[in-house]
Enzyme design. Structure first.
Site, PDB file in Angstrom:
ATOM      1  CG  ASP A 231      -2.020   1.093   1.141  1.00 18.69           C
ATOM      2  OD1 ASP A 231      -3.172   0.816   1.252  1.00 18.69           O
ATOM      3  OD2 ASP A 231      -2.377   2.563   1.121  1.00 18.69           O
ATOM      4  CB  ILE A 232       0.996   3.874  -2.251  1.00 19.52           C
ATOM      5  CG1 ILE A 232       2.164   5.054  -2.949  1.00 19.52           C
ATOM      6  CG2 ILE A 232       0.108   5.643  -2.845  1.00 19.52           C
ATOM      7  CD1 ILE A 232       3.782   3.359  -3.518  1.00 19.52           C
TER       8      ILE A 232
ATOM      9  CG  HIS B 114      -8.791  -3.001  -1.879  1.00 22.70           C
ATOM     10  ND1 HIS B 114      -8.836  -2.402  -2.940  1.00 22.70           N
ATOM     11  CD2 HIS B 114      -7.816  -2.017  -1.135  1.00 22.70           C
ATOM     12  CE1 HIS B 114      -9.663  -1.332  -1.790  1.00 22.70           C
ATOM     13  NE2 HIS B 114      -9.115  -1.006  -1.237  1.00 22.70           N
TER      14      HIS B 114
ATOM     15  CG  HIS C  21      -6.172  -2.952   3.432  1.00 21.49           C
ATOM     16  ND1 HIS C  21      -6.339  -1.774   3.195  1.00 21.49           N
ATOM     17  CD2 HIS C  21      -7.243  -1.944   2.728  1.00 21.49           C
ATOM     18  CE1 HIS C  21      -6.649  -0.729   2.757  1.00 21.49           C
ATOM     19  NE2 HIS C  21      -8.026  -1.168   1.890  1.00 21.49           N
TER      20      HIS C  21
HETATM   21  P1  AMP Z   1     -10.034   1.452   0.633  1.00 15.59           P
HETATM   22  O1  AMP Z   1     -10.271   1.356  -0.670  1.00 15.59           O
HETATM   23  O2  AMP Z   1     -10.434   2.327   1.179  1.00 15.59           O
HETATM   24  O3  AMP Z   1      -9.961   0.268   1.195  1.00 15.59           O
HETATM   25  O4  AMP Z   1      -8.479   2.148   0.581  1.00 15.59           O
HETATM   26  C1  AMP Z   1      -8.038   1.888  -0.790  1.00 15.59           C
HETATM   27  C2  AMP Z   1      -6.104   1.747  -0.496  1.00 15.59           C
HETATM   28  O5  AMP Z   1      -5.785   1.830  -1.500  1.00 15.59           O
HETATM   29  C3  AMP Z   1      -5.217   2.307   0.750  1.00 15.59           C
HETATM   30  O6  AMP Z   1      -4.863   2.393   1.718  1.00 15.59           O
HETATM   31  C4  AMP Z   1      -4.715   4.043  -0.319  1.00 15.59           C
HETATM   32  O7  AMP Z   1      -3.174   3.845  -0.127  1.00 15.59           O
HETATM   33  C5  AMP Z   1      -3.962   2.196  -1.346  1.00 15.59           C
HETATM   34  N1  AMP Z   1      -3.807   2.909  -2.619  1.00 15.59           N
HETATM   35  C6  AMP Z   1      -4.260   3.972  -3.241  1.00 15.59           C
HETATM   36  N2  AMP Z   1      -4.133   4.303  -4.490  1.00 15.59           N
HETATM   37  C7  AMP Z   1      -2.239   2.916  -4.105  1.00 15.59           C
HETATM   38  C8  AMP Z   1      -1.014   2.798  -5.091  1.00 15.59           C
HETATM   39  N3  AMP Z   1      -1.521   3.267  -6.988  1.00 15.59           N
HETATM   40  N4  AMP Z   1      -0.343   1.952  -5.161  1.00 15.59           N
HETATM   41  C9  AMP Z   1      -0.798   1.805  -3.768  1.00 15.59           C
HETATM   42  N5  AMP Z   1      -1.557   1.317  -3.631  1.00 15.59           N
HETATM   43  C10 AMP Z   1      -2.335   2.008  -3.227  1.00 15.59           C
END
Ligand code: AMP
Length: 130
Positions: free
Chosen positions: A29-30, A93, A95
Site C-alpha cells: 500500500d502506497i 483488495h 488489506h
Molecule cells: P480503500 O479503498 O478504502 O480500502 O483504500 C484503498 C487503499 O489503496 C488505500 O490504503 C490507498 O493507500 C491504497 N492505494 C491507492 N492507490 C494506490 C497505489 N497506486 N499503490 C498502492 N496503494 C494504493
C-alpha cells in the site's frame, strides 16, 4: 475504465510488487498504516468483495494467507490484521497490516516511507513468500 489496480497489474502504473500468480496480485500500500501494509487483489476487476464468485473469494483468501505468512516472517509485529474496505478504490483488495497497536488497523495514522524503504520491504516479504 480500468481501475488504478488493473493499471498496476498491467504495469501501466508502478507498484512495489510482492507476489502474483495467474489470478491474484500482492503489492505494498502506497500510503501505509504500518511498515509492510500490503494489498492483495484479484486480477479480475470486481468492485465488492462479496460479488466475487465463491471460488474467487476462496482463492483470494488462500493467496492472502500465503502473503500474511510472508509478512509475519519479515516484519516484527504482534500479528497481521486483515481488513476489506474498498471505499476509495472500487477494485476488491484485502488489506494485510502488521499490527502492534489498535491504531494500526484504524486507517488514521500513516507512516511515511522512502522509496528505498518500500523497495526493501517488498523484497523482504517477497523473499519469504511461499
Ligand atoms: P480503500 O479503498 O478504502 O480500502 O483504500 C484503498 C487503499 O489503496 C488505500 O490504503 C490507498 O493507500 C491504497 N492505494 C491507492 N492507490 C494506490 C497505489 N497506486 N499503490 C498502492 N496503494 C494504493
Amino acid at each position: 475504465m480500468a481501475s488504478i489496480f488493473t493499471k498496476i497489474i498491467s504495469g501501466e502504473i508502478p507498484s512495489y510488487k510482492i507476489a502474483e500468480d495467474e489470478n491474484y496480485f500482492a503489492f505494498l500500500d502506497i500510503n501505509p498504516n504500518a511498515k509492510g501494509h500490503t494489498l492483495v487483489i484479484p486480477k479480475r476487476e470486481e468492485n465488492k468483495l462479496f460479488d466475487l464468485s465463491k471460488e474467487e473469494y476462496d482463492g483470494l483468501m488462500s493467496f492472502s494467507y500465503r502473503v500474511a505468512k510472508a509478512i509475519e516472517k519479515t516484519i516484527p509485529c504482534k500479528r497481521v490484521g486483515m481488513s476489506v474496505i474498498g471505499l476509495e478504490v472500487p477494485h476488491v483488495h484485502v488489506h494485510l497490516i502488521p499490527l502492534n497497536a489498535m491504531s494500526d488497523i484504524q486507517f488514521i495514522e500513516k507512516v511515511k516511507l522512502s522509496s528505498e524503504e518500500f523497495v526493501a520491504l517488498a523484497e523482504g516479504i517477497s523473499t519469504n513468500f511461499q
